[in-house]
Design a protein around this motif. Structure first.
Motif, PDB file in Angstrom:
ATOM      1  N   GLU A   1       0.832  -1.223   0.000  1.00 30.75           N
ATOM      2  CA  GLU A   1       0.000   0.000   0.000  1.00 30.75           C
ATOM      3  C   GLU A   1       0.863   1.268   0.000  1.00 30.75           C
ATOM      4  O   GLU A   1       0.397   2.349  -0.340  1.00 30.75           O
TER       5      GLU A   1
ATOM      6  N   ASP B   1       9.361   7.166   5.614  1.00 30.01           N
ATOM      7  CA  ASP B   1       8.192   6.559   6.254  1.00 30.01           C
ATOM      8  C   ASP B   1       7.962   5.166   5.669  1.00 30.01           C
ATOM      9  O   ASP B   1       7.702   4.199   6.398  1.00 30.01           O
TER      10      ASP B   1
ATOM     11  N   VAL C   1      10.663   2.762   7.021  1.00 29.28           N
ATOM     12  CA  VAL C   1      10.490   2.439   8.447  1.00 29.28           C
ATOM     13  C   VAL C   1       9.273   1.527   8.621  1.00 29.28           C
ATOM     14  O   VAL C   1       9.328   0.511   9.316  1.00 29.28           O
ATOM     15  N   ALA C   2       8.182   1.874   7.939  1.00 31.82           N
ATOM     16  CA  ALA C   2       6.966   1.067   8.083  1.00 31.82           C
ATOM     17  C   ALA C   2       7.181  -0.345   7.534  1.00 31.82           C
ATOM     18  O   ALA C   2       6.617  -1.302   8.055  1.00 31.82           O
ATOM     19  N   SER C   3       8.015  -0.465   6.503  1.00 34.71           N
ATOM     20  CA  SER C   3       8.219  -1.780   5.888  1.00 34.71           C
ATOM     21  C   SER C   3       9.207  -2.640   6.645  1.00 34.71           C
ATOM     22  O   SER C   3       9.261  -3.847   6.439  1.00 34.71           O
ATOM     23  N   THR C   4      10.045  -2.036   7.488  1.00 35.78           N
ATOM     24  CA  THR C   4      11.084  -2.818   8.158  1.00 35.78           C
ATOM     25  C   THR C   4      10.870  -2.929   9.659  1.00 35.78           C
ATOM     26  O   THR C   4      11.601  -3.637  10.332  1.00 35.78           O
ATOM     27  N   GLN C   5       9.909  -2.200  10.205  1.00 38.46           N
ATOM     28  CA  GLN C   5       9.623  -2.335  11.629  1.00 38.46           C
ATOM     29  C   GLN C   5       8.199  -2.848  11.784  1.00 38.46           C
ATOM     30  O   GLN C   5       7.334  -2.553  10.974  1.00 38.46           O
TER      31      GLN C   5
ATOM     32  N   LEU D   1       5.232  -2.299  12.978  1.00 43.62           N
ATOM     33  CA  LEU D   1       4.441  -1.221  13.571  1.00 43.62           C
ATOM     34  C   LEU D   1       3.179  -1.732  14.256  1.00 43.62           C
ATOM     35  O   LEU D   1       2.733  -1.190  15.247  1.00 43.62           O
ATOM     36  N   ASP D   2       2.608  -2.778  13.693  1.00 46.63           N
ATOM     37  CA  ASP D   2       1.307  -3.200  14.196  1.00 46.63           C
ATOM     38  C   ASP D   2       1.398  -4.106  15.411  1.00 46.63           C
ATOM     39  O   ASP D   2       0.444  -4.257  16.147  1.00 46.63           O
ATOM     40  N   ASN D   3       2.570  -4.717  15.591  1.00 47.48           N
ATOM     41  CA  ASN D   3       2.682  -5.676  16.689  1.00 47.48           C
ATOM     42  C   ASN D   3       3.358  -5.036  17.885  1.00 47.48           C
ATOM     43  O   ASN D   3       4.298  -4.283  17.753  1.00 47.48           O
ATOM     44  N   VAL D   4       2.878  -5.354  19.055  1.00 49.36           N
ATOM     45  CA  VAL D   4       3.561  -4.932  20.266  1.00 49.36           C
ATOM     46  C   VAL D   4       4.599  -6.008  20.577  1.00 49.36           C
ATOM     47  O   VAL D   4       4.254  -7.151  20.855  1.00 49.36           O
ATOM     48  N   VAL D   5       5.863  -5.636  20.466  1.00 52.17           N
ATOM     49  CA  VAL D   5       6.935  -6.620  20.622  1.00 52.17           C
ATOM     50  C   VAL D   5       7.556  -6.499  22.009  1.00 52.17           C
ATOM     51  O   VAL D   5       7.944  -5.404  22.409  1.00 52.17           O
ATOM     52  N   HIS D   6       7.599  -7.576  22.726  1.00 54.60           N
ATOM     53  CA  HIS D   6       8.277  -7.546  24.024  1.00 54.60           C
ATOM     54  C   HIS D   6       9.186  -8.743  24.168  1.00 54.60           C
ATOM     55  O   HIS D   6       8.954  -9.773  23.591  1.00 54.60           O
TER      56      HIS D   6
ATOM     57  N   PRO E   1       8.416   0.987  18.547  1.00 50.38           N
ATOM     58  CA  PRO E   1       7.336   1.842  18.041  1.00 50.38           C
ATOM     59  C   PRO E   1       6.045   1.696  18.841  1.00 50.38           C
ATOM     60  O   PRO E   1       5.290   2.665  18.994  1.00 50.38           O
ATOM     61  N   ALA E   2       5.802   0.488  19.371  1.00 48.63           N
ATOM     62  CA  ALA E   2       4.528   0.260  20.069  1.00 48.63           C
ATOM     63  C   ALA E   2       4.393   1.154  21.301  1.00 48.63           C
ATOM     64  O   ALA E   2       3.281   1.460  21.738  1.00 48.63           O
TER      65      ALA E   2
ATOM     66  N   PHE F   1       8.886   9.122  13.246  1.00 49.50           N
ATOM     67  CA  PHE F   1       8.052   9.106  12.051  1.00 49.50           C
ATOM     68  C   PHE F   1       6.607   8.861  12.450  1.00 49.50           C
ATOM     69  O   PHE F   1       6.324   8.054  13.339  1.00 49.50           O
TER      70      PHE F   1
ATOM     71  N   PHE G   1       2.729   7.899  11.518  1.00 48.52           N
ATOM     72  CA  PHE G   1       1.916   7.132  10.582  1.00 48.52           C
ATOM     73  C   PHE G   1       0.446   7.349  10.923  1.00 48.52           C
ATOM     74  O   PHE G   1      -0.127   6.643  11.747  1.00 48.52           O
TER      75      PHE G   1
ATOM     76  N   ARG H   1       0.220   5.323  14.444  1.00 53.52           N
ATOM     77  CA  ARG H   1       1.447   4.886  15.103  1.00 53.52           C
ATOM     78  C   ARG H   1       2.552   5.928  14.955  1.00 53.52           C
ATOM     79  O   ARG H   1       2.543   6.741  14.022  1.00 53.52           O
TER      80      ARG H   1
ATOM     81  N   TYR I   1      13.347   6.490  15.057  1.00 59.45           N
ATOM     82  CA  TYR I   1      14.310   5.796  14.192  1.00 59.45           C
ATOM     83  C   TYR I   1      15.608   6.576  14.139  1.00 59.45           C
ATOM     84  O   TYR I   1      15.612   7.798  14.011  1.00 59.45           O
TER      85      TYR I   1
ATOM     86  N   PHE J   1      16.281  -7.664  10.592  1.00 55.99           N
ATOM     87  CA  PHE J   1      15.114  -7.487   9.731  1.00 55.99           C
ATOM     88  C   PHE J   1      15.338  -6.314   8.785  1.00 55.99           C
ATOM     89  O   PHE J   1      15.060  -6.388   7.599  1.00 55.99           O
ATOM     90  N   ALA J   2      15.888  -5.257   9.337  1.00 57.28           N
ATOM     91  CA  ALA J   2      16.143  -4.070   8.510  1.00 57.28           C
ATOM     92  C   ALA J   2      17.200  -4.360   7.461  1.00 57.28           C
ATOM     93  O   ALA J   2      17.146  -3.849   6.353  1.00 57.28           O
TER      94      ALA J   2
END
Lengths: 428, 159
Positions: A400, A414, A417-421, A423-428, B9-10, B40, B42, B47, B51, B147-148
């Motif tokens: 998108e 943007d 960053v959005a494609s490599t991080q 964003l939607d998941n809370v990572v712990h 980010p979260a 950044f 979004f 979000r 970075y 990942f990056a």
């Protein structure tokens, strides 16, 4: 213990030597440079010309660096190599035996076949010695003609303007930097230069450079005759019409040579213990898969690293070097990456606001790469420009984000960053 | 133990305290546009993502520099720009595939994160622990970094 010889002490050769040393602490490494100065960077010459730095500021490394890392640096020029006896013959007659060889001899300015090109005050801008000659002649109010508005021409433009010379630029192509910038970008660059008082003549050739009597030529010692019949007075002519790989000394070596020395993805030539890197090497282009001479600094250092690793016994390969350039022309910063001209059938994201000298053009691929960035051109962008390399080389599927970039190409960071991080998941 | 910045980010609320702290530490003024950590935004996802340079092992910037103006600080692992040596040629800015070393027109030199000598102000300023400075192998940061860096082709090396 093997003996590795690296011929050429530019960025490619120096990085090859360093990578080899870092990876293999014991082998013998000899680095051969043919200029009087310690290994230096041509990229830094424009900053020497504006006197921002001393000559030592152009050096690739501190002068004791090579000794400290067990790299034998010798000054000399290789006349030829003999792969059968694994020998380099130097011009002074001495011989050096190698187990593995890396050719990093770079390139030399082309001397266009023009009457007067050999006159004493006609110089290329390539070596420190050239820079010294140009510094001596490019004095305030002197008339300087720059032949060629390519990469080198544009990068020294600012230093000439800062030296307060009367500058005219003559370019055969229909726009400035035709091999790096498209019509919009080249046009903006030309307009920018003209507004800064530089005479820019595109689609124009120099027919001849003639000696003139300064007494009847407004004090200038030369006249540059253009193909449109006009002539320009000149005290200094700088020839910057391109470079060619330094391959002459390899003619009877058995190495496969096209435009440059052909190398595989390990920087290896057709003779397995001989590698080639940088401007002299014809290696794979990331975008096209074709074998080309890129003659750019980032490719030279990437090549050097890969050759160094392989010479140290590792197995390093690349998928081709991405063509990329950045130019600062009188403060206007331009970049281009990869397939900046686009691919037939690929989509484009563009903003073009010539009144403020801003331009950005993103090129997307075709078929299953229709949402992958394959090339870009920017004018006036300094923030996060490198991420264009990341997006292109990682072949990130933008999904998108492709449409978001079409709506606003400035959002490249943007998108990355959005494609490599996550964003939607809370990572712990 | 080497420490590294962990960016989550979260947890980021987009308050920009990190950008303020970074610019204040480096320039003595609150000037987020010159901060080398960026948040950044979004809107589509609601979000925010802080970075900055990951101090990557490849050190593309360091290797691309033609005048040896970028070095590694052995204590912190940070890749540092030596202003006196930087000529402003910008080759590092196109070489860094993460876009985290930038040319600054005001100074004529490039700028990047140097981890504030091992005590990063952004992490101290972050009120929600979206930016933390912790043991490198405890962060999951390497996973993020990997990942990056995934599939950057010129990085492919096998021993």
């Amino acid at each position: 213990m093997k003996h590795h010889i690296i011929i050429g002490a530019g960025p490619g050769g120096v990085v090859a030597a360093e990578t080899l040393r870092k990876t293999n602490p014991t082998d013998q490494i000899t680095l051969i440079g043919d200029e009087a100065a310690p290994p230096y960077s041509r990229m830094a010459i424009p900053y020497l010309l504006v006197e921002d730095i001393e000559e030592s500021g152009t050096f690739l490394r501190a002068t004791d660096h090579y000794k400290n890392h067990g790299i034998d640096y010798i000054q000399g020029r290789v006349a030829n190599i003999d792969p059968n006896t694994k020998t380099c013959v130097l011009e002074d007659g001495s011989n050096l035996s190698y187990d593995e060889l890396c050719i990093a001899t770079g390139s030399t300015p082309i001397s266009p076949p023009i009457e007067g090109i050999d006159l004493p005050d006609v110089h290329s801008c390539w070596t420190l010695e050239d820079a010294r000659q140009i510094s001596a002649l490019a004095t305030p109010n002197s008339n300087v003609v720059l032949m060629g508005a390519g990469f080198i021409g544009c990068i020294i433009l600012e230093s000439l303007v800062k030296r307060k010379v009367n500058l005219s630029v003559i370019e055969m192509g229909s726009r400035m930097v035709p091999r790096m910038l498209d019509e919009n970008a080249g046009g903006l660059l030309k307009q920018w230069c003209i507004e800064d008082g530089v005479g820019v003549y595109t689609s124009t050739k120099v027919n001849a450079i003639k000696l003139a009597d300064p007494d009847i030529n407004n004090g200038s010692s030369m006249q540059v005759i253009l193909d449109n019949g006009a002539s320009i007075n000149a005290d200094l002519v700088i020839s910057a019409t391109g470079v060619k790989p330094n391959i002459q000394f390899l003619q009877n070596s058995g190495l496969e040579i096209d435009q440059g020395v052909l190398v595989n993805n390990k920087m290896q030539t057709n003779i397995p213990n001989i590698y080639a890197v940088g401007d002299v090497a014809q290696g794979m282009d990331f975008s096209t898969g074709e074998y080309t001479v890129q003659a750019i600094q980032p490719t030279a250092t990437d090549h050097g690293r890969i050759a160094g690793l392989n010479m140290a016994g590792k197995n390093a390969e690349h998928n081709g070097s991405l063509n990329m350039n950045i130019l600062d022309t009188l403060g206007l910063i331009s970049t281009s990456y990869g397939l900046w001209m686009g691919q037939e059938g690929g989509d484009t994201a563009e903003i073009y606001t010539p009144e403020v000298f801003k331009y950005m053009n993103l090129r997307f691929g075709i078929d299953d790469e229709s949402d992958v960035l394959v090339g870009a051109t920017t004018i006036g962008l300094t923030q996060h420009v490198g991420v264009l390399r990341g997006l292109i080389e990682s072949k990130i599927h933008l999904g998108e984000w492709k449409q978001r970039l079409i709506n606003n190409p400035m959002r490249i960071m943007d998108a990355y960053v959005a494609s490599t991080q996550e964003l939607d998941n809370v990572v712990h | 133990m080497q420490k590294s910045l962990h960016l989550d980010p979260a947890k980021c609320t987009g308050c920009l305290q990190c950008e303020m702290a970074c610019s204040y530490e480096k320039l003595g003024e609150f000037n987020p546009s010159r901060s080398v950590i960026k948040v950044f935004t979004f809107h589509e996802e609601g979000r925010f993502a802080p970075y900055t340079c990951t101090q990557c092992d490849e050190a593309w910037c360091l290797r691309a520099c033609p005048v040896d103006a970028i070095t590694m600080d052995l204590a912190s692992g940070a890749k540092i720009v030596i202003d006196d040596k930087c000529v402003g040629c910008k080759v590092c800015t196109i070489s860094c595939p993460f876009g985290t070393i930038n040319y600054v027109q005001e100074t004529g030199k490039v700028a990047k994160c140097d981890l504030c000598g091992g005590d990063p102000e952004c992490a101290k300023a972050c009120p929600t622990d979206a930016i933390t400075y912790i043991d490198a192998n405890a962060t999951g940061y390497d996973r993020m970094k990997a990942f990056a860096e995934k599939s950057l082709p010129s990085a492919n090396t096998s021993a």
